[in-house]
Design a protein around this motif. Sequence first.
Motif, PDB file in Angstrom:
ATOM      1  N   TRP A   1       0.714  -1.206  -0.038  1.00 19.42           N
ATOM      2  CA  TRP A   1      -0.182   0.197   0.206  1.00 19.42           C
ATOM      3  C   TRP A   1       1.043   1.308  -0.212  1.00 19.42           C
ATOM      4  N   ARG A   2       2.361   1.175   0.273  1.00 23.71           N
ATOM      5  CA  ARG A   2       3.080   2.345   0.483  1.00 23.71           C
ATOM      6  C   ARG A   2       3.343   3.346  -0.960  1.00 23.71           C
ATOM      7  N   GLN A   3       3.122   2.514  -2.204  1.00 21.31           N
ATOM      8  CA  GLN A   3       3.452   3.303  -3.059  1.00 21.31           C
ATOM      9  C   GLN A   3       1.708   2.736  -4.307  1.00 21.31           C
ATOM     10  N   ALA A   4       0.863   2.328  -3.773  1.00 17.15           N
ATOM     11  CA  ALA A   4      -0.173   1.620  -4.490  1.00 17.15           C
ATOM     12  C   ALA A   4      -0.816   2.530  -5.266  1.00 17.15           C
TER      13      ALA A   4
ATOM     14  N   ASP B   1      -3.325  -0.830  -8.525  1.00 11.85           N
ATOM     15  CA  ASP B   1      -2.630  -2.246  -7.680  1.00 11.85           C
ATOM     16  C   ASP B   1      -3.952  -2.755  -6.885  1.00 11.85           C
TER      17      ASP B   1
ATOM     18  N   GLN C   1      -2.156   4.858   7.414  1.00  8.93           N
ATOM     19  CA  GLN C   1      -2.193   5.467   6.321  1.00  8.93           C
ATOM     20  C   GLN C   1      -3.637   6.665   6.600  1.00  8.93           C
TER      21      GLN C   1
ATOM     22  N   THR D   1      -0.673   9.918   1.225  1.00 14.91           N
ATOM     23  CA  THR D   1      -1.688   9.461  -0.290  1.00 14.91           C
ATOM     24  C   THR D   1      -1.749  11.218  -1.076  1.00 14.91           C
TER      25      THR D   1
ATOM     26  N   SER E   1       1.056   6.695  -2.708  1.00 11.63           N
ATOM     27  CA  SER E   1       0.203   5.661  -2.386  1.00 11.63           C
ATOM     28  C   SER E   1      -0.878   6.988  -3.922  1.00 11.63           C
TER      29      SER E   1
ATOM     30  N   TYR F   1      -4.350   7.639  -5.422  1.00 12.51           N
ATOM     31  CA  TYR F   1      -6.434   7.550  -5.648  1.00 12.51           C
ATOM     32  C   TYR F   1      -6.558   8.063  -6.735  1.00 12.51           C
TER      33      TYR F   1
ATOM     34  N   GLN G   1       9.423   2.955 -10.181  1.00 14.80           N
ATOM     35  CA  GLN G   1       8.836   3.589  -8.673  1.00 14.80           C
ATOM     36  C   GLN G   1      10.223   2.992  -8.517  1.00 14.80           C
TER      37      GLN G   1
ATOM     38  N   GLU H   1      11.695   5.400  -1.299  1.00  7.64           N
ATOM     39  CA  GLU H   1      10.190   6.743  -1.270  1.00  7.64           C
ATOM     40  C   GLU H   1      10.760   8.470  -0.790  1.00  7.64           C
TER      41      GLU H   1
END
Length: 571
Positions: free
Chosen positions: A27-30, A67, A301, A336, A402, A404, A500, A503
């Motif tokens: 989930w960190r860079q999804a 993802d 998060q 995010t 991440s 959205y 990617q 971070e």
Amino acid sequence: MTTPLDLDSDLRPDLDAAAHDETPPWWRQAAVYQIYPRSFADADADGIGDLPGITSRIGYLASLGIDAVWLSPFYPSALADGGYDVADYRDVDPRLGTLADFDAMLAALHERGIKVVVDIVPNHTSDQHAWFQEALAAGRGSAARERYIFREGTGPGGAEPPTDWLSTFGGPAWERVDDGQWYLHNFAREQPDLNWDHPEVREDFVTTLRFWADRGVDGFRIDVAHMLSKDLTEPLPSRAELDLLPRDGSHPLLDRDDVHEIYAQWREVFNSYDPPRTAVAEAWVDPSRIHLYARPESLGQAFNFDLLEAAFHGPEFRRIVTDNLARTHGSSSSSTWVLSNHDVVRHATRYGLRGAEDPGLAPTKRAAQWLLDGGSRDEVDAERGHRRATAATLFVLGLPGSAYLYQGEELGLPEVSEIAPAQRQDPTYFRTQGAEIGRDGCRVPLPWRPDAPAFGFGDDGSHLPQPEWFGEFAVQRQEGDPASTLSLYRRALHLRRRLQGPEQLEWIETGRDDVLHFVRPGGWHVVTNFGEADYRLPDALAAGAGGIVLASADASGPVVPAEATVWIATH
């Protein structure tokens, strides 16, 4: 439409150097794609999108390169608030399918490598929930009413509400029941607030979290996560008094420190699974406190909505990114990034309104006023809005953290403003007597085919009206067109996975405050021109090994056009 520049389908081997050996939590860079189920795809031709409809489009979702998907509520609901009035947290609305349909959808998504995040709505239930119906029948002083927030009224015979508080959707925040008591609802009157001091409430939501986690759900999005805990010690403050109270963790209704006791318990639940389940908080709080929700011992998060509310303005984007990356470092979380969702005017329209580049004007308020004034499409520079939207999207997809995405933005969909009053569904519109238009315009069902009934959404119309011009944006029309918005999103999302890295980012000065340039580990450069004049890339960068690998607009040679973003690989 934008034209992504060509890149070998197998990416140049030297770009693989950007990948790093350690695999962080997914989930960190999804890239997470939000699905509003009632408006995505309708498999049974009743005008409402459903879970089998989502399953039928999994090939499309996989082709995007996302993802995970985040599903807005699909639970049984009277739809007083688009499904956020939940009557049963552990079932599927019969209009949207069955638990077997959910399991089939989940399995099919997992088979394609796509994680699933579901919405949890813990601040309130539907007034159709079994608990609330029991509370109404049980009467004053009953144990059933203790699960909610009931109070006696004021004035002669208790005919006035306990306080003068207002609902977020407009009108009083209290509703009177037949026996004369009042219950609190911070949203629609069909959404009574739960009493989170009650142990049964806490236990029941743990059961709900385990119910979905046991089925294989990968994570949870927590609706209005900052509102669960409340201090309703008498005497209750007036609205004016509430407005003067600090938002420092001691406010009676919002962002209380003790809400994290709830999330600490939830975190124990999440961590009992292998791999641990993830969660993201929707918490509209002071920026200095958002990290509390993103801590590893809390939800892990939290949404950052700053870019969603920002003007198309380089210095503002840079400040927001810098501030939010600093905050995430302090929480051990990742940031995010959000430009559109189910609650705001789509960013392709926001950026096309006059003054979209002015940091002194709140774009969401400007868009709301445009809707109130009639929402004329003639007042939107659609071409410019689209150009800015794709530039902003590539900027965001280049950032660490991440991203959205909201369904339909990959098609370049603008806001639908031409919805008649009789066709509206958002309770905000009705509770404010039209003083606020509401969120229906970003929730109109997607166009899949230009010449099919309901533009391919379903065979028997759609629950919100689709305008005639929707066919221009249909998936089928954009499929296979390398110059389409859909092609740009697909290219960006697939390329993002390969580029990617850690971070981190480093800002590179450009000599212009309307041009932002940052570089990620491994030599991946992102340059966004927010201005109206072309920007010439430094010679050394323009001549780099990989060159421009993606652009939101036609880019020739070493020039970044006005209101455009380019990605450059130098290794």
